[in-house]
Motif scaffolding. Sequence first.
Motif, PDB file in Angstrom:
ATOM      1  N   GLU A 259       0.775  -1.153  -0.074  1.00 39.30           N
ATOM      2  CA  GLU A 259      -0.057  -0.573   0.164  1.00 39.30           C
ATOM      3  C   GLU A 259       0.496   1.250   0.172  1.00 39.30           C
ATOM      4  OE1 GLU A 259      -2.124   3.813   1.544  1.00 39.30           O
ATOM      5  OE2 GLU A 259      -0.743   2.466   2.736  1.00 39.30           O
ATOM      6  N   GLY A 260       1.728   1.221   0.667  1.00 43.78           N
ATOM      7  CA  GLY A 260       3.237   2.320   1.269  1.00 43.78           C
ATOM      8  C   GLY A 260       2.993   2.629  -0.468  1.00 43.78           C
ATOM      9  N   SER A 261       3.987   1.141  -1.075  1.00 41.95           N
ATOM     10  CA  SER A 261       4.585   1.739  -2.530  1.00 41.95           C
ATOM     11  C   SER A 261       3.152   2.081  -3.760  1.00 41.95           C
ATOM     12  CB  SER A 261       5.650   0.531  -2.813  1.00 41.95           C
ATOM     13  OG  SER A 261       4.578  -0.979  -2.843  1.00 41.95           O
ATOM     14  N   LEU A 262       2.649   1.606  -3.092  1.00 36.81           N
ATOM     15  CA  LEU A 262       1.818   2.347  -4.300  1.00 36.81           C
ATOM     16  C   LEU A 262       1.147   3.751  -4.034  1.00 36.81           C
ATOM     17  CD1 LEU A 262      -0.438   0.778  -6.223  1.00 36.81           C
ATOM     18  CD2 LEU A 262      -2.494   0.602  -4.093  1.00 36.81           C
ATOM     19  N   SER A 263       1.911   4.094  -3.514  1.00 35.46           N
ATOM     20  CA  SER A 263       1.695   5.791  -3.767  1.00 35.46           C
ATOM     21  C   SER A 263       3.009   6.360  -4.076  1.00 35.46           C
ATOM     22  CB  SER A 263       1.349   6.261  -2.156  1.00 35.46           C
ATOM     23  OG  SER A 263       2.555   5.811  -1.311  1.00 35.46           O
ATOM     24  N   LEU A 264       3.978   5.819  -4.457  1.00 36.64           N
ATOM     25  CA  LEU A 264       5.314   6.636  -4.990  1.00 36.64           C
ATOM     26  C   LEU A 264       5.645   6.523  -6.290  1.00 36.64           C
ATOM     27  CD1 LEU A 264       7.601   4.192  -2.759  1.00 36.64           C
ATOM     28  CD2 LEU A 264       7.312   6.248  -2.313  1.00 36.64           C
ATOM     29  N   ASP A 265       4.803   7.548  -6.353  1.00 39.31           N
ATOM     30  CA  ASP A 265       4.703   7.996  -8.034  1.00 39.31           C
ATOM     31  C   ASP A 265       6.222   8.404  -8.309  1.00 39.31           C
ATOM     32  OD1 ASP A 265       4.723   9.460 -10.448  1.00 39.31           O
ATOM     33  OD2 ASP A 265       2.342   9.037 -10.639  1.00 39.31           O
ATOM     34  N   PHE A 266       6.832   8.251  -9.135  1.00 46.42           N
ATOM     35  CA  PHE A 266       8.442   9.497  -9.458  1.00 46.42           C
ATOM     36  C   PHE A 266       8.722  10.846  -9.966  1.00 46.42           C
ATOM     37  CE2 PHE A 266      10.316   4.353 -10.793  1.00 46.42           C
ATOM     38  CZ  PHE A 266      11.055   4.725  -9.571  1.00 46.42           C
ATOM     39  N   ARG A 267       7.385  10.943 -10.037  1.00 48.14           N
ATOM     40  CA  ARG A 267       6.959  12.235 -10.604  1.00 48.14           C
ATOM     41  C   ARG A 267       6.795  13.659  -9.046  1.00 48.14           C
ATOM     42  NH1 ARG A 267       1.084  12.329 -13.979  1.00 48.14           N
ATOM     43  NH2 ARG A 267       1.015  10.827 -12.524  1.00 48.14           N
TER      44      ARG A 267
ATOM     45  N   LEU B 204       1.123  -6.768 -15.407  1.00 51.42           N
ATOM     46  CA  LEU B 204       0.170  -7.717 -15.711  1.00 51.42           C
ATOM     47  C   LEU B 204      -1.440  -7.083 -15.182  1.00 51.42           C
ATOM     48  CD1 LEU B 204       2.075 -10.940 -15.535  1.00 51.42           C
ATOM     49  CD2 LEU B 204       1.494  -9.270 -18.527  1.00 51.42           C
ATOM     50  N   MET B 205      -0.696  -7.049 -13.829  1.00 57.24           N
ATOM     51  CA  MET B 205      -1.936  -6.679 -13.337  1.00 57.24           C
ATOM     52  C   MET B 205      -2.931  -4.785 -13.120  1.00 57.24           C
ATOM     53  SD  MET B 205      -4.816  -7.322 -10.508  1.00 57.24           S
ATOM     54  CE  MET B 205      -3.636  -9.253 -10.289  1.00 57.24           C
ATOM     55  N   GLY B 206      -1.408  -4.242 -13.292  1.00 53.78           N
ATOM     56  CA  GLY B 206      -1.902  -3.056 -13.684  1.00 53.78           C
ATOM     57  C   GLY B 206      -3.006  -3.000 -15.296  1.00 53.78           C
ATOM     58  N   GLN B 207      -2.209  -3.867 -16.460  1.00 53.61           N
ATOM     59  CA  GLN B 207      -2.292  -4.269 -18.099  1.00 53.61           C
ATOM     60  C   GLN B 207      -3.942  -4.315 -17.703  1.00 53.61           C
ATOM     61  OE1 GLN B 207      -1.300  -3.365 -20.489  1.00 53.61           O
ATOM     62  NE2 GLN B 207       0.344  -2.495 -19.907  1.00 53.61           N
ATOM     63  N   CYS B 208      -4.466  -5.405 -16.667  1.00 51.50           N
ATOM     64  CA  CYS B 208      -5.326  -5.714 -16.458  1.00 51.50           C
ATOM     65  C   CYS B 208      -6.648  -4.551 -15.880  1.00 51.50           C
ATOM     66  CB  CYS B 208      -5.098  -7.301 -16.037  1.00 51.50           C
ATOM     67  SG  CYS B 208      -4.728  -8.971 -16.483  1.00 51.50           S
ATOM     68  N   LEU B 209      -5.710  -4.325 -15.401  1.00 52.70           N
ATOM     69  CA  LEU B 209      -7.237  -3.355 -14.569  1.00 52.70           C
ATOM     70  C   LEU B 209      -7.807  -1.846 -15.094  1.00 52.70           C
ATOM     71  CD1 LEU B 209      -5.769  -2.850 -11.275  1.00 52.70           C
ATOM     72  CD2 LEU B 209      -7.096  -4.085 -11.465  1.00 52.70           C
TER      73      LEU B 209
ATOM     74  N   HIS C 231      -6.721   3.693  -9.978  1.00 49.08           N
ATOM     75  CA  HIS C 231      -5.088   4.282  -9.067  1.00 49.08           C
ATOM     76  C   HIS C 231      -6.029   4.516  -7.875  1.00 49.08           C
ATOM     77  CE1 HIS C 231      -2.249   6.047  -6.550  1.00 49.08           C
ATOM     78  NE2 HIS C 231      -1.664   4.700  -7.056  1.00 49.08           N
ATOM     79  N   HIS C 232      -6.798   5.627  -7.900  1.00 45.92           N
ATOM     80  CA  HIS C 232      -7.516   6.231  -6.418  1.00 45.92           C
ATOM     81  C   HIS C 232      -8.272   5.394  -5.943  1.00 45.92           C
ATOM     82  CE1 HIS C 232      -5.846  10.042  -7.764  1.00 45.92           C
ATOM     83  NE2 HIS C 232      -5.947  10.042  -8.363  1.00 45.92           N
ATOM     84  N   GLU C 233      -9.078   4.537  -6.636  1.00 47.89           N
ATOM     85  CA  GLU C 233     -10.331   3.715  -5.636  1.00 47.89           C
ATOM     86  C   GLU C 233      -9.569   3.048  -5.068  1.00 47.89           C
ATOM     87  OE1 GLU C 233     -10.313   4.613  -8.888  1.00 47.89           O
ATOM     88  OE2 GLU C 233     -12.416   5.894  -9.335  1.00 47.89           O
ATOM     89  N   LEU C 234      -8.446   1.740  -6.052  1.00 42.19           N
ATOM     90  CA  LEU C 234      -7.630   1.257  -6.049  1.00 42.19           C
ATOM     91  C   LEU C 234      -6.339   1.576  -4.310  1.00 42.19           C
ATOM     92  CD1 LEU C 234      -6.304  -0.078  -8.704  1.00 42.19           C
ATOM     93  CD2 LEU C 234      -7.764  -1.503  -7.030  1.00 42.19           C
ATOM     94  N   LEU C 235      -6.059   2.948  -4.248  1.00 43.81           N
ATOM     95  CA  LEU C 235      -5.231   3.456  -2.935  1.00 43.81           C
ATOM     96  C   LEU C 235      -6.301   3.582  -1.460  1.00 43.81           C
ATOM     97  CD1 LEU C 235      -2.793   4.174  -3.001  1.00 43.81           C
ATOM     98  CD2 LEU C 235      -2.625   6.686  -3.106  1.00 43.81           C
ATOM     99  N   HIS C 236      -7.201   4.577  -2.113  1.00 45.87           N
ATOM    100  CA  HIS C 236      -8.780   4.070  -1.220  1.00 45.87           C
ATOM    101  C   HIS C 236      -9.236   2.475  -0.386  1.00 45.87           C
ATOM    102  CE1 HIS C 236      -9.029   8.812  -1.537  1.00 45.87           C
ATOM    103  NE2 HIS C 236      -9.392   8.763  -2.468  1.00 45.87           N
ATOM    104  N   PHE C 237      -8.848   1.567  -1.077  1.00 43.01           N
ATOM    105  CA  PHE C 237      -9.340   0.854  -0.426  1.00 43.01           C
ATOM    106  C   PHE C 237      -8.216   0.231   0.513  1.00 43.01           C
ATOM    107  CE2 PHE C 237      -8.846  -3.930  -1.187  1.00 43.01           C
ATOM    108  CZ  PHE C 237     -10.003  -4.143  -0.620  1.00 43.01           C
ATOM    109  N   LYS C 238      -6.951   0.330  -0.139  1.00 43.86           N
ATOM    110  CA  LYS C 238      -5.596  -0.109   0.293  1.00 43.86           C
ATOM    111  C   LYS C 238      -5.344   0.798   2.012  1.00 43.86           C
ATOM    112  CE  LYS C 238      -4.539  -3.706  -2.301  1.00 43.86           C
ATOM    113  NZ  LYS C 238      -5.572  -3.266  -2.702  1.00 43.86           N
ATOM    114  N   GLU C 239      -5.620   1.717   1.975  1.00 44.72           N
ATOM    115  CA  GLU C 239      -5.567   2.656   2.866  1.00 44.72           C
ATOM    116  C   GLU C 239      -6.071   1.692   4.324  1.00 44.72           C
ATOM    117  OE1 GLU C 239      -5.721   7.158   1.116  1.00 44.72           O
ATOM    118  OE2 GLU C 239      -3.602   7.198   0.550  1.00 44.72           O
TER     119      GLU C 239
END
Length: 590
Positions: free
Chosen positions: A72-80, A205-210, A262-270
């Motif tokens: 969940e923490g790494s899911l918020s690590l955007d290089f930008r 692969l999971m990202g592509q499926c989503l 991404h936002h929906e997944l992040l809220h769920f994981k948070e």
Amino acid sequence: MFENLLFQVPFLLFVGLLAQWIAWRFRLPGIVIMSMAGLLIGPFTGLVSPKETFGPIFHTLISLAVAVILFEGSLSLDFREIREFRKAIKRIATIGAGIAWIAGSMAAHYVAGLSWPVAFVIGGLFIVTGPTVILPLLRQAKLKERPAAILKWEGIVVDPFGALLALFAYQVVLNIYQLEGSTSILIFFVSALLAALLGGIVGFLMGQCLERGIIPEFLKSPLLLVTVLLVFAISDAIMHETGLLAVTVMGLVMANMHLTSHHELLHFKENISVILISSVFIMLTASLTTDTLAQILDWRMFLFGLTMMFIVRPLSIWGATINAGLSKKERLLIGWIAPRGIVALTVSGYFATALQEAGFPSAQLLTALTLALVFTTVVAHGFSISWLAKKLDLQASSGTGVVIVGASSFTTQLATSLQHNNVEVLLMDSSWQQLSMARQQGIKTEVGDILSEHTEFYVDLTPYNQLIAATTQDAYNVLVCAEFLPILGRFNIYQTALHSADPENYSRKYGGQRLVASNYDIQQLNERIEQGASLRQTKITDVYTIEQYKLQNPQAVMVYAIRPNGEIIFDMMNKYKQIQQEPHSVISLL
């Protein structure tokens, strides 16, 4: 009753979340309150003993929880996010980690009295901080963007590397002493590489499926959660402790694919992460024995903790960030904040057992040493981060501002009135022309869509704790309220009245709180402005009451009130009784 497994599971979850609520309510460090709660229901009172209750699956449950938290923490690590200070993070994660490993090993040997092999292993592990302790502190302290991002990235990225470094040191020790259980160093690196590849490939692969809609919406979050656990288990089966690396890489890959969901997944994981962090801290501290707590009181343990905080940590950060573009204040703050958490506790337990079995008796001190470091750093950094950040001017605004979405005659006057009352205001609209009047009034404006990624990465919304959606599009207002509801809370989100046939039901289900009287939408408010009305401020006292004001001004539309302490109150129709009997100022469209 307390020994019943069916009772202990919900009880531990409840105590963990209750500790977080107490910490929020009284503005105390959450991780400190959770640790105290665990000690209270565990070794101090003997109400629960999770380690005995869960038996052989205790460590498995902890490991799986840590995997989800780290993902969940790494899911918020955007290089930008780190484009301006990537150099500093790279150095902290490499040079800083190396310095911390060497200095920490020396401290473990000379101060704590561990043998060199054991100190060498545990020194590698103690470079970690981790999202379980860093993220709650960052939510509490509200640091400015750069130091907050650096601490977050360090905590998440270095966490798996600390476990791998300790595992590498352990294999080196076994090979040097030619002990049973040693494997080739080459096998270690191959296993780590396989774990990283597994996490990266599955994440892609999971990202592509989503993204392509292969997975239906209702299965996205549950399937991703199960996949994370499976990736962790497969990698850990290849070599112990490589699972943390796999799930971190998986989250990092998915975070930088910029998925639409991404936002929906992040809220769920948070939401899951909050529950897991609470329960894991409670389980670990409640499982401690009085003998272990007695070992913590050894003066060497305490001195080791001070050495790690005041010598090892500052030395590693200052050495790694020379000419890295950070100010002295930022280096000072980052060099102080390094609480240890769940990863250090769980992994040190594994190495304590493994090293003792390999014939290193001083390893029996590892559990107590780790607990001493965790408690010392958690308490010291938990209570000092906000104070130090404020002293160094590295704390973001106190968060009492208002974001207004939708520029118009009414919202421009509203922003001007709020600004006149010393409230920080940001007015956003997708039209540069619509914002021209506000810019002339000296109001802070931002051109763009508040729902876009541009806002997330380039507009700092930290100083604002309330939001008003007041565009002419009802559906857009509802979307804005729904997006920010998990962030700001339902009672800090407002919107103007809807034009739909059934606005009451529609607003209650999906939108924010009503800003003004229900029969006034944004178009009607703008019409009142065009007809010559304006926002006027009136002092309400015990002599001149709100009832008298309403009788004298029946056409007034009450927009907000200001309490003597400066607090802003919107939604006055519902909060009328709350302010009826106290002095305040009311701002009405009249």
